[in-house]
Write a protein that holds these residues in place. Sequence first.
Motif, PDB file in Angstrom:
ATOM      1  N   LEU A 751       0.823  -1.201   0.000  1.00 39.03           N
ATOM      2  CA  LEU A 751       0.000   0.000   0.000  1.00 39.03           C
ATOM      3  C   LEU A 751       0.865   1.262   0.000  1.00 39.03           C
ATOM      4  O   LEU A 751       0.574   2.237  -0.709  1.00 39.03           O
ATOM      5  CB  LEU A 751      -0.930   0.002   1.212  1.00 39.03           C
ATOM      6  N   ALA A 752       1.941   1.240   0.802  1.00 42.55           N
ATOM      7  CA  ALA A 752       2.841   2.399   0.821  1.00 42.55           C
ATOM      8  C   ALA A 752       3.499   2.601  -0.542  1.00 42.55           C
ATOM      9  O   ALA A 752       3.661   3.742  -1.015  1.00 42.55           O
ATOM     10  CB  ALA A 752       3.893   2.213   1.921  1.00 42.55           C
ATOM     11  N   LEU A 753       3.877   1.489  -1.190  1.00 36.40           N
ATOM     12  CA  LEU A 753       4.477   1.586  -2.523  1.00 36.40           C
ATOM     13  C   LEU A 753       3.476   2.139  -3.534  1.00 36.40           C
ATOM     14  O   LEU A 753       3.834   2.955  -4.403  1.00 36.40           O
ATOM     15  CB  LEU A 753       4.975   0.204  -2.967  1.00 36.40           C
ATOM     16  N   SER A 754       2.236   1.714  -3.450  1.00 33.24           N
ATOM     17  CA  SER A 754       1.215   2.223  -4.375  1.00 33.24           C
ATOM     18  C   SER A 754       1.028   3.727  -4.200  1.00 33.24           C
ATOM     19  O   SER A 754       0.892   4.467  -5.196  1.00 33.24           O
ATOM     20  CB  SER A 754      -0.113   1.496  -4.132  1.00 33.24           C
ATOM     21  N   TRP A 755       1.034   4.170  -2.965  1.00 31.38           N
ATOM     22  CA  TRP A 755       0.879   5.599  -2.710  1.00 31.38           C
ATOM     23  C   TRP A 755       2.045   6.394  -3.292  1.00 31.38           C
ATOM     24  O   TRP A 755       1.862   7.412  -3.959  1.00 31.38           O
ATOM     25  CB  TRP A 755       0.763   5.822  -1.195  1.00 31.38           C
ATOM     26  N   LEU A 756       3.268   5.916  -3.050  1.00 31.41           N
ATOM     27  CA  LEU A 756       4.450   6.622  -3.553  1.00 31.41           C
ATOM     28  C   LEU A 756       4.536   6.547  -5.080  1.00 31.41           C
ATOM     29  O   LEU A 756       4.957   7.510  -5.732  1.00 31.41           O
ATOM     30  CB  LEU A 756       5.702   6.022  -2.907  1.00 31.41           C
ATOM     31  N   ARG A 757       4.145   5.419  -5.672  1.00 30.28           N
ATOM     32  CA  ARG A 757       4.150   5.306  -7.138  1.00 30.28           C
ATOM     33  C   ARG A 757       3.116   6.235  -7.768  1.00 30.28           C
ATOM     34  O   ARG A 757       3.328   6.754  -8.876  1.00 30.28           O
ATOM     35  CB  ARG A 757       3.879   3.857  -7.544  1.00 30.28           C
ATOM     36  N   TYR A 758       2.015   6.436  -7.073  1.00 31.69           N
ATOM     37  CA  TYR A 758       1.020   7.376  -7.586  1.00 31.69           C
ATOM     38  C   TYR A 758       1.582   8.792  -7.630  1.00 31.69           C
ATOM     39  O   TYR A 758       1.398   9.529  -8.621  1.00 31.69           O
ATOM     40  CB  TYR A 758      -0.226   7.312  -6.702  1.00 31.69           C
ATOM     41  N   GLU A 759       2.288   9.183  -6.583  1.00 30.51           N
ATOM     42  CA  GLU A 759       2.914  10.506  -6.585  1.00 30.51           C
ATOM     43  C   GLU A 759       4.017  10.579  -7.638  1.00 30.51           C
ATOM     44  O   GLU A 759       4.183  11.618  -8.300  1.00 30.51           O
ATOM     45  CB  GLU A 759       3.484  10.802  -5.193  1.00 30.51           C
ATOM     46  N   LYS A 760       4.770   9.505  -7.822  1.00 33.02           N
ATOM     47  CA  LYS A 760       5.819   9.505  -8.835  1.00 33.02           C
ATOM     48  C   LYS A 760       5.224   9.562 -10.246  1.00 33.02           C
ATOM     49  O   LYS A 760       5.817  10.175 -11.151  1.00 33.02           O
ATOM     50  CB  LYS A 760       6.686   8.247  -8.668  1.00 33.02           C
ATOM     51  N   LEU A 785       6.310  13.081   1.000  1.00 36.72           N
ATOM     52  CA  LEU A 785       5.613  11.831   1.287  1.00 36.72           C
ATOM     53  C   LEU A 785       6.606  10.681   1.452  1.00 36.72           C
ATOM     54  O   LEU A 785       6.468   9.860   2.369  1.00 36.72           O
ATOM     55  CB  LEU A 785       4.619  11.528   0.164  1.00 36.72           C
ATOM     56  N   ALA A 786       7.609  10.601   0.567  1.00 36.45           N
ATOM     57  CA  ALA A 786       8.591   9.519   0.663  1.00 36.45           C
ATOM     58  C   ALA A 786       9.347   9.564   1.979  1.00 36.45           C
ATOM     59  O   ALA A 786       9.571   8.525   2.635  1.00 36.45           O
ATOM     60  CB  ALA A 786       9.544   9.601  -0.522  1.00 36.45           C
TER      61      ALA A 786
END
Length: 1181
Positions: A751-760, A785-786
């Motif tokens: 979930l944390a990766l999905s959030w950061l990938r969305y921002e990226k 966020l990261a």
Amino acid sequence: MLQWGGCDVISRGRGARDWSPLGLGGMEPVSGSLFPAFGDRKALGGSSSEGLDWLSNQSFRTEDALQLHHRIVGTAADSTQGSPQASVCSELPGGVLDHGEQDVPAKKKKKKKKHRQHKKDKRKNRENQTNSEPDPELLADKAKDTCATRSEASTDLPRGKFMWLDDLDTQIVQTFCIDRKADPANWEYKSLYRGDLARYKRSMDICLGLDTKKQHIIWEDSSRPKKKAKKRDQRYYSKSSLQLLSTDTVSVRCGEDTPVPGPNSFIRVPDWVENDSKSSGTISSFNPLGIYDASTTLWLQGKGQEVQAEQARVPLDSSEKINSTTMARVEKFNRTLREDPGNVRTWMEFVHFQDELMKGPNPYMDTAEESEKRKMSRRLVLEKKMAILERAIESNPNSAELKVARLELAKESWEPANLLNEWKKVVFLHPNDTALWQRYLLFCQSQFSTFSTSKVNGIYGKCLSTLAAALDGTLLSHPALPDTEEAMLAIFLQQCHFLRQTGHSEKAIALFQALIDFTFFKPDSVAELITKAQVEFFEPFWDSDESRFGEEGARGWRVWMRQQEKGGWVVLNEQGDEEEEDEDGDEVSDKLLPKWQLWMQVESTRDSKHWLPWRADKMKGQTEEDCEDPDRQVLFDDIGSSMFKLSSPRLKFQLMSSFFQFLGIPAGCGLPPSCLNMALDEPGIFGSGLSDGRPLSWSDSPAWGVSAVGFMAAAPNQRRITGHCKEGEAFIRTAFQQAMPLFAGEERSELALSWLRYEKSKVVKNLQLRNKKRLKSQGKRSKKLAKNLLKETGNRNNLALWKEYAHLEWLLGNVEDSRKVFDMAIVMAVAQGLKSSTLCDLCFLYASLELESMDIIAESATCRALYILTRFAQGDTYSPYTGEVLPVTVLKVRKTYEHSLQDWLTNDLTSPGLSPGHLVSLVGCFALFQYLTVGIQAADRLYRQASERLVGLSPLDKTQPNKSAWGHCVTSASERLTMMHVTLLKFHMRASVYPLGPLRETLTHVLRQYPGNHDLWKLYLQVESKSHNGSRARKFFDGVARTSKNIILPWLFAISAEERRKERVDSVQRADVGLVYSTLPETGLTNRIRALFEHAVRSEAGAHCVLLWRMYLSFTVAQGNAERVKRVFYRALQECPWAKILYLDAVGHLPGQLQEILDLMTEKEIRIRVPVEELEILMED
């Protein structure tokens, strides 16, 4: 017709006329012979012994003929002096008369009489030149005797009647008459008239009795021989040639005693001996002319024909082969179904075989016309299939598959009302069959005549509640089937995407919120109850003013119910945090635009802003009456029936991931195949695949092709927006904060990766748009966020988050900061070495970025990428880049990679500590290391070896407790490995010269196995776009599309490839070069693309694909035919009446039909946010 003695006799014979000697006019014979050339033989003393007796008529006397002739001449002379008629038989009773003269009028008789008298005068003048003097008395006596004889012979005949010659009772001696009208044509032409000659046809060109070896007759026919039409050779596209494609191949094998020569061995095929059926047989006593064949000669001898083994081996004709093969298959099906009528699979194969049977020649029909009629009769095929399915259902009354197949066929012939009733009966008999429910929902969703949004949404709720009852055990008649829970989640996701596509995005978001609260925040006191009872307890929570999942201050159903038991909440009026809404200004920016453009603009703006359910804010004193659009409020009746229980942790995490993917966030899981084809509606799936500048550091985007909620492109070429509105971004941020505490371990990290990938992804989008201002602000928010995520205790050693953060810094241009982050992460986990898959992924990305940043590949020993791959594989210590790598170190590291890879290839990857994903990470690092040290051949060989190992893991699905999860893991690993392989080949082709064959071969091999990966399809499209030969790609697309019937991606990319090819051709042919523009012809690509569209929309996967119909509509608009555009639009509505985007496209393509389209949307309950009346008010303001 012959006249004799007053009786008309009609002869049946057909041939030449019979002529009497009296009918020859004044011709005087000079001899007593039939042939004048031999008339003087007797006078010369010749005798009959000389062999000429057959030339003389023994019953004919010259003296009698001369007397009769002179007497007739004398009678004719007397008639010229005034006698009314002159005839030889005028004095005889019943003399010989011409039947035609009895009915002629008097004037015509006089004319004929004068004409006849004139001819007799001419003949008299010619006769006077002769010296012979006839005897009148002799001629008169002879004439009297002849007439008397004829009168006696005709006394028994009835007068005045027509009779056939065969019907006469008495024997008639002389059955001919005298025709006094001479035929002048006999004098003018060489032969008689062809109509007076008997016709006959020669059956052969030889004459019986002649020796064919020595004698020959040349026939001279007056008629020219008819030209025979030359039979044209059958081409490869003819019907007879296409039928050969459906025949089974005949294997050719050499005999056991056939010697096989050395390395260049081949299979010997016996020579073909041509049997000429027209060749003549052997001449013998039974066959003297040599015209009989061998079988007839044996029959004349009384012998039977010997059966030879060689004749049995004569190959059959192509049609006979097809008939024999088809007959064999039909007999096999009949025998199998007769012996085992309960085999449903065989029944279905027999039904599908009818299509193949109708394509080839019919073994039960002899003529080609009947076969052609059978091919053209589609109703005949349907009726035959229906009869087979009805017979199958009689033998298998509990088979839902057979019933569904029957209903699918009946769609073309039955009325919609009858069809719907039959569907209801089948669903009632099988309420626990999830596959049947999915087909029934698709049927109700795609029926234009009976479709409405509320009705179909109610059917979805009934389906989920019925299946939930089966899971609870309250449906006593039908227990729950295996994997029912997973199928229910797929149906729920299909319902949410259905509501999103109809424009009711508020209801779709409310469904997700309700099910998440119902699943993750369920009170312990109701956890053991059945689903229906739990829903009753959940209704008060939904109707309350409590915040729901994703909203600020949401505590969940469990906390709310516990507090209600204690007396309720104490509401505090906190107005300090109240913020003013960000007003973007007027919705109508330019009032001078046409009405349809203004409506599209306002509708799209409201779609992007108002996709969340409206809630009354008590802090601001709002009530339900304050909502301007009542459809934005979601009642419990809209979502209550779709609630169900999820007990599997994997399915719970899949529900949460699907919710974030629904919001446009690149989550780890994709849509189920059952709803993916219908959910595809965005043309962004054909966007550029991998960046040409950075092919190695690619990142997948599984959300492409499905529009995110809050964004509905009004035109196919409209680009996807970077993010959501301010309210939507706040909702996503709050949802992530509330969802992460619900999971732990890898699921929380995902979930944390999905959030950061969305921002990226928003950073990458701004880089592509080259918007520096927004890029700077977005970069700050993403880095913040990261860092916040890495500060959490559970994420400090999360290498996946460190990798995403370092990559984000690299994309923002901070290369040195990115290297520091990468080095720090490697130092923390270097002790794990090659045993850590996340460390392998991090080092692979780090090395790939370093390799892509180099303009020219320098020596591998001095490359930063080689240093990274070498130091982390050693597993002892790591330090930032210091310089050259020693060759000895390279050899040691290669041995380390080989031993580690060998352990992974030999060990069982199904054990808990191993996974296919770990193998892919290790192979990626080792292949890149081999590429830098050895070359591309070594890396290519390594990738192929690992791919074969992963393919061998597929049969292990049967040994896994969770087959679907293991199969998904193997598929994902194989696709990821192929992407790494292809990107390396593509990078090498950019850096140096390398053939395109290995890259194309790798892509085609994997796409045949996994045709649902859009990233691989985009790569294949890029590769084939550089080729001038389009036949190879067309053949590949056609083969994959036919084998993968439930996947629409092959059809979509095949059409996209042809459209790109047409654009390139038109850019050359339609260039502005003056007169050349009008002379260049239109290519056949337009017809090819239209044919591809027709085939795709008729397929099972493409009939209900919204994106396919949007592409077809856009292509038709480009052709400039408005009537055809309207026709395609209504065809699309027949299959996809729920898709709001189709209505919006139609408004853009058919501006004059705005009111008609809006009325249709209102009838089908499609969401309209801007009525026409409100638009007119906005235009006036």
